[in-house]
Design an enzyme around this catalytic site. Structure first.
Site, short mmCIF file in Angstrom:
data_model
loop_
_atom_site.label_atom_id
_atom_site.label_comp_id
_atom_site.label_asym_id
_atom_site.label_seq_id
_atom_site.Cartn_x
_atom_site.Cartn_y
_atom_site.Cartn_z
N SER A 43 15.01 82.80 56.44
CA SER A 43 14.23 82.59 55.10
C SER A 43 14.46 83.86 54.49
O SER A 43 13.97 83.78 53.23
CB SER A 43 12.84 82.12 55.35
OG SER A 43 12.11 82.59 56.02
N ASP A 81 15.93 84.72 64.22
CA ASP A 81 16.39 83.39 63.68
C ASP A 81 18.02 83.35 63.57
O ASP A 81 18.27 84.14 62.92
CB ASP A 81 15.96 83.24 62.45
CG ASP A 81 15.47 81.78 62.18
OD1 ASP A 81 15.72 80.84 62.97
OD2 ASP A 81 14.90 81.26 61.30
N GLU A 179 8.17 71.68 61.86
CA GLU A 179 8.13 71.79 60.33
C GLU A 179 7.92 70.71 59.28
O GLU A 179 8.76 69.83 59.57
CB GLU A 179 9.09 72.86 59.78
CG GLU A 179 9.18 73.32 58.18
CD GLU A 179 10.03 74.48 57.93
OE1 GLU A 179 9.97 74.72 56.77
OE2 GLU A 179 10.69 74.80 58.79
#
Length: 265
Positions: A43, A81, A179
């Site tokens: 992100s 990630d 999520e």
């Protein structure tokens, strides 16, 4: 915290706190906090680099962010990630990426989705590298999901997500991010798994929670339903910047006595 603590904390019903962090200066603060672990999330493509999705994140981008965070938070467990498609280009390319991320300072890696990823995850785990899974809303699949939407609201979709969770556990994941799924589904998954679940937009019944640092500090203008802002950072920083601007223009900063140097005698 180390990899063995995740299961211990779940077994003792102790919640896990995780924060998404991208850079050195903020990692230094997290390092001094009680937060258990850090996710260096893809992100960063959105929060730091201004893209509309996580898809533009590259391996090189992630390496730089992981290195910065690892230097700032040497006492924290760091999960790196894996960016879009980096684990879908064949086993050799996948392991080269994993190798780079671990050498950059990750203690574990995270990848999204379960379908067709089980064999890849098993290979990574058998190579001695902890893997965190991620199901529900998987931002790298935003286009196939039709946008950033809550997942698992229909019974068949919920059953599929539970099946994915069990698949990832069997593949060797040490924990899962859940999520944007209904809290009832997150509760069911958390109860059935022996590995801990870490929720974001998944309600209170997961084994831990994760938020993006900039989001929880109120530095972002968007505020999804699941987000709690623990500080109104945007207005606080803006007010401080305006104060700085005013003092510069009014010549009240800098002062001779407090902020200036004299000639040596």
């Amino acid at each position: 915290m180390n990899i063995t603590d995740f299961r211990k904390m779940k077994a003792s019903s102790q919640k896990i706190s995780m924060i998404v962090c991208y850079d050195h200066w903020s990692a230094q603060i997290v390092n001094q906090s009680k937060v258990d672990c850090i996710l260096v999330g893809d992100s960063a493509a959105m929060v730091i680099h201004g893209h509309n999705t996580t898809l533009p994140a590259t391996v090189d981008m992630m390496i730089q962010h992981i290195q910065a965070v690892a230097k700032g938070a040497p006492q924290k467990f760091i999960v790196g990630d894996m960016p879009f498609c980096s684990y879908r280009k064949g086993l050799t390319d996948t392991m080269e990426t994993v190798d780079k991320m671990m050498k950059a300072g990750s203690h574990a890696i995270k990848l999204e989705g379960a379908d067709d990823n089980a064999s890849i995850i098993t290979h990574i785990v058998k190579s001695g590298i902890p893997v965190m899974g991620h199901i529900g809303l998987t931002p790298q699949s935003v286009h196939s999901l039709g946008g950033f939407k809550v997942q698992g609201r229909q019974q068949d979709a919920a059953d599929r997500i539970l099946e994915q969770a069990l698949t990832l556990q069997d593949a060797g994941c040490f924990s899962l991010v859940l999520e944007c799924i209904p809290y009832e589904l997150a509760k069911r998954i958390s109860a059935e798994l022996t590995i801990p679940t870490i929720g974001i937009g998944a309600g209170p019944y997961t084994d831990g929670q994760v938020l993006v640092l900039q989001d929880m500090l109120g530095l972002q203008t968007h505020k999804p339903k699941f987000l709690k802002t623990f500080m109104e950072g945007f207005s606080l920083i803006k007010t401080t910047l305006d104060q700085y601007d005013n003092e510069v223009k009014s010549s009240t900063f800098p002062t001779i006595n407090e902020h200036s140097y004299e000639h040596s005698v």
